[in-house]
Design a protein around this motif. Structure first.
Motif, PDB file in Angstrom:
ATOM      1  N   ILE A  15       0.851  -1.178   0.000  1.00  0.00           N
ATOM      2  CA  ILE A  15       0.000   0.000   0.000  1.00  0.00           C
ATOM      3  C   ILE A  15       0.893   1.236   0.000  1.00  0.00           C
ATOM      4  CG2 ILE A  15      -1.771   1.287   1.258  1.00  0.00           C
ATOM      5  CD1 ILE A  15      -2.526  -1.429   2.557  1.00  0.00           C
ATOM      6  N   ILE A  16       0.632   2.157  -0.922  1.00  0.00           N
ATOM      7  CA  ILE A  16       1.396   3.401  -1.018  1.00  0.00           C
ATOM      8  C   ILE A  16       0.428   4.570  -0.937  1.00  0.00           C
ATOM      9  CG2 ILE A  16       2.907   4.814  -2.457  1.00  0.00           C
ATOM     10  CD1 ILE A  16       3.896   2.224  -3.745  1.00  0.00           C
ATOM     11  N   LEU A  17       0.689   5.472   0.010  1.00  0.00           N
ATOM     12  CA  LEU A  17      -0.114   6.686   0.164  1.00  0.00           C
ATOM     13  C   LEU A  17       0.782   7.886  -0.088  1.00  0.00           C
ATOM     14  CD1 LEU A  17      -1.862   5.756   3.522  1.00  0.00           C
ATOM     15  CD2 LEU A  17      -2.776   5.478   1.222  1.00  0.00           C
ATOM     16  N   THR A  18       0.411   8.709  -1.035  1.00  0.00           N
ATOM     17  CA  THR A  18       1.185   9.917  -1.333  1.00  0.00           C
ATOM     18  C   THR A  18       0.312  10.876  -2.135  1.00  0.00           C
ATOM     19  OG1 THR A  18       3.317  10.757  -2.098  1.00  0.00           O
ATOM     20  CG2 THR A  18       2.254   9.084  -3.478  1.00  0.00           C
ATOM     21  N   THR A  19       0.893  11.960  -2.548  1.00  0.00           N
ATOM     22  CA  THR A  19       0.214  12.933  -3.404  1.00  0.00           C
ATOM     23  C   THR A  19       1.273  13.581  -4.287  1.00  0.00           C
ATOM     24  OG1 THR A  19      -1.256  14.845  -3.442  1.00  0.00           O
ATOM     25  CG2 THR A  19       0.397  14.777  -1.700  1.00  0.00           C
ATOM     26  N   ASP A  20       0.866  14.324  -5.282  1.00  0.00           N
ATOM     27  CA  ASP A  20       1.841  14.919  -6.192  1.00  0.00           C
ATOM     28  C   ASP A  20       2.384  16.250  -5.694  1.00  0.00           C
ATOM     29  OD1 ASP A  20      -0.570  16.164  -6.612  1.00  0.00           O
ATOM     30  OD2 ASP A  20      -0.338  16.348  -8.769  1.00  0.00           O
ATOM     31  N   HIS A  21       1.641  16.981  -4.855  1.00  0.00           N
ATOM     32  CA  HIS A  21       2.111  18.252  -4.315  1.00  0.00           C
ATOM     33  C   HIS A  21       1.202  18.673  -3.179  1.00  0.00           C
ATOM     34  CE1 HIS A  21      -1.234  20.195  -6.319  1.00  0.00           C
ATOM     35  NE2 HIS A  21      -0.866  19.585  -7.425  1.00  0.00           N
ATOM     36  N   GLY A  22       1.652  19.633  -2.415  1.00  0.00           N
ATOM     37  CA  GLY A  22       0.839  20.181  -1.347  1.00  0.00           C
ATOM     38  C   GLY A  22      -0.139  21.219  -1.864  1.00  0.00           C
ATOM     39  N   PHE A  23      -0.799  21.891  -0.948  1.00  0.00           N
ATOM     40  CA  PHE A  23      -1.843  22.854  -1.292  1.00  0.00           C
ATOM     41  C   PHE A  23      -1.760  23.992  -0.289  1.00  0.00           C
ATOM     42  CE2 PHE A  23      -6.208  24.422  -1.558  1.00  0.00           C
ATOM     43  CZ  PHE A  23      -6.447  24.348  -2.919  1.00  0.00           C
ATOM     44  N   MET A  24      -1.709  25.199  -0.774  1.00  0.00           N
ATOM     45  CA  MET A  24      -1.607  26.361   0.098  1.00  0.00           C
ATOM     46  C   MET A  24      -2.976  26.689   0.678  1.00  0.00           C
ATOM     47  SD  MET A  24       1.575  27.050  -0.149  1.00  0.00           S
ATOM     48  CE  MET A  24       2.156  28.696   0.037  1.00  0.00           C
ATOM     49  N   LEU A  25      -3.034  26.882   1.992  1.00  0.00           N
ATOM     50  CA  LEU A  25      -4.277  27.220   2.679  1.00  0.00           C
ATOM     51  C   LEU A  25      -4.142  28.569   3.370  1.00  0.00           C
ATOM     52  CD1 LEU A  25      -5.031  23.707   4.197  1.00  0.00           C
ATOM     53  CD2 LEU A  25      -6.161  24.784   2.247  1.00  0.00           C
ATOM     54  N   GLY A  26      -3.596  29.544   2.642  1.00  0.00           N
ATOM     55  CA  GLY A  26      -3.436  30.885   3.171  1.00  0.00           C
ATOM     56  C   GLY A  26      -2.005  31.218   3.563  1.00  0.00           C
ATOM     57  N   VAL A  83       8.962   9.896  -9.342  1.00  0.00           N
ATOM     58  CA  VAL A  83       9.591   9.006 -10.317  1.00  0.00           C
ATOM     59  C   VAL A  83      10.294   7.829  -9.619  1.00  0.00           C
ATOM     60  CG1 VAL A  83      11.786  10.258 -10.477  1.00  0.00           C
ATOM     61  CG2 VAL A  83      10.942   8.987 -12.454  1.00  0.00           C
ATOM     62  N   ASP A  84      10.660   7.998  -8.347  1.00  0.00           N
ATOM     63  CA  ASP A  84      11.283   6.918  -7.588  1.00  0.00           C
ATOM     64  C   ASP A  84      10.304   5.807  -7.235  1.00  0.00           C
ATOM     65  OD1 ASP A  84      13.792   8.240  -7.456  1.00  0.00           O
ATOM     66  OD2 ASP A  84      13.077   9.445  -5.771  1.00  0.00           O
ATOM     67  N   LEU A  85       9.021   6.107  -7.246  1.00  0.00           N
ATOM     68  CA  LEU A  85       8.033   5.097  -6.878  1.00  0.00           C
ATOM     69  C   LEU A  85       7.898   3.992  -7.921  1.00  0.00           C
ATOM     70  CD1 LEU A  85       5.118   7.134  -5.320  1.00  0.00           C
ATOM     71  CD2 LEU A  85       6.831   5.746  -4.171  1.00  0.00           C
ATOM     72  N   TYR A  86       8.031   4.336  -9.190  1.00  0.00           N
ATOM     73  CA  TYR A  86       7.819   3.341 -10.242  1.00  0.00           C
ATOM     74  C   TYR A  86       8.764   2.157 -10.136  1.00  0.00           C
ATOM     75  CZ  TYR A  86       5.015   7.177 -11.956  1.00  0.00           C
ATOM     76  OH  TYR A  86       4.106   8.190 -12.048  1.00  0.00           O
ATOM     77  N   PRO A  87      10.073   2.352  -9.988  1.00  0.00           N
ATOM     78  CA  PRO A  87      10.945   1.187  -9.832  1.00  0.00           C
ATOM     79  C   PRO A  87      10.664   0.414  -8.545  1.00  0.00           C
ATOM     80  CG  PRO A  87      12.259   3.192 -10.071  1.00  0.00           C
ATOM     81  CD  PRO A  87      10.839   3.577 -10.125  1.00  0.00           C
ATOM     82  N   THR A  88      10.255   1.118  -7.495  1.00  0.00           N
ATOM     83  CA  THR A  88       9.922   0.455  -6.237  1.00  0.00           C
ATOM     84  C   THR A  88       8.720  -0.472  -6.422  1.00  0.00           C
ATOM     85  OG1 THR A  88      10.737   2.339  -4.968  1.00  0.00           O
ATOM     86  CG2 THR A  88       9.229   0.842  -3.836  1.00  0.00           C
ATOM     87  N   ILE A  89       7.711   0.007  -7.108  1.00  0.00           N
ATOM     88  CA  ILE A  89       6.522  -0.796  -7.365  1.00  0.00           C
ATOM     89  C   ILE A  89       6.858  -1.990  -8.256  1.00  0.00           C
ATOM     90  CG2 ILE A  89       4.248  -0.802  -8.478  1.00  0.00           C
ATOM     91  CD1 ILE A  89       4.046   2.182  -7.554  1.00  0.00           C
ATOM     92  N   LEU A  90       7.606  -1.749  -9.311  1.00  0.00           N
ATOM     93  CA  LEU A  90       7.962  -2.825 -10.233  1.00  0.00           C
ATOM     94  C   LEU A  90       8.819  -3.894  -9.558  1.00  0.00           C
ATOM     95  CD1 LEU A  90       8.647  -0.822 -13.498  1.00  0.00           C
ATOM     96  CD2 LEU A  90       6.704  -2.305 -13.001  1.00  0.00           C
ATOM     97  N   GLU A  91       9.737  -3.466  -8.688  1.00  0.00           N
ATOM     98  CA  GLU A  91      10.584  -4.427  -7.995  1.00  0.00           C
ATOM     99  C   GLU A  91       9.758  -5.276  -7.020  1.00  0.00           C
ATOM    100  OE1 GLU A  91      14.206  -4.374  -4.789  1.00  0.00           O
ATOM    101  OE2 GLU A  91      14.228  -2.845  -6.360  1.00  0.00           O
TER     102      GLU A  91
END
Length: 88
Positions: free
Chosen positions: A21-32, A79-87
């Motif tokens: 199971i991998i939990l992540t996001t592509d970027h944060g979000f500014m809330l002020g 981009v580091d996640l893809y090889p981790t998943i494939l391995e």
């Protein structure tokens, strides 16, 4: 809440021992912060890479992890996640 439902279902189906199971996001979000709401765009506002944008969570559960609960303070890019998943 919904992550809990997913984990409960994986346990009920006895799949936790064979599921990564991998939990992540592509970027944060500014809330002020820094007088910005949403994603900073160079054409609209300040486009600096503040911590709120680039310091995002990455949680990986692997059933055969050598040290469960280990925290690593290394820089990781999506981009580091893809090889981790494939391995796996």
């Amino acid at each position: 809440r919904w992550l809990g439902h997913l984990l409960d279902k994986l346990e009920a189906l006895d799949l936790m021992d064979e599921t990564m199971i991998i939990l992540t996001t592509d970027h944060g979000f500014m809330l002020g912060e820094h007088d910005t709401i949403g994603k900073p765009w160079a054409a609209i506002s300040d486009s600096n890479m503040y911590q709120e944008i680039c310091h995002i969570p990455l949680v990986i559960y692997h059933p055969s992890a050598p040290e469960p609960g280990q925290r690593v303070d290394h820089l990781v890019q999506l981009v580091d996640l893809y090889p981790t998943i494939l391995e796996a």
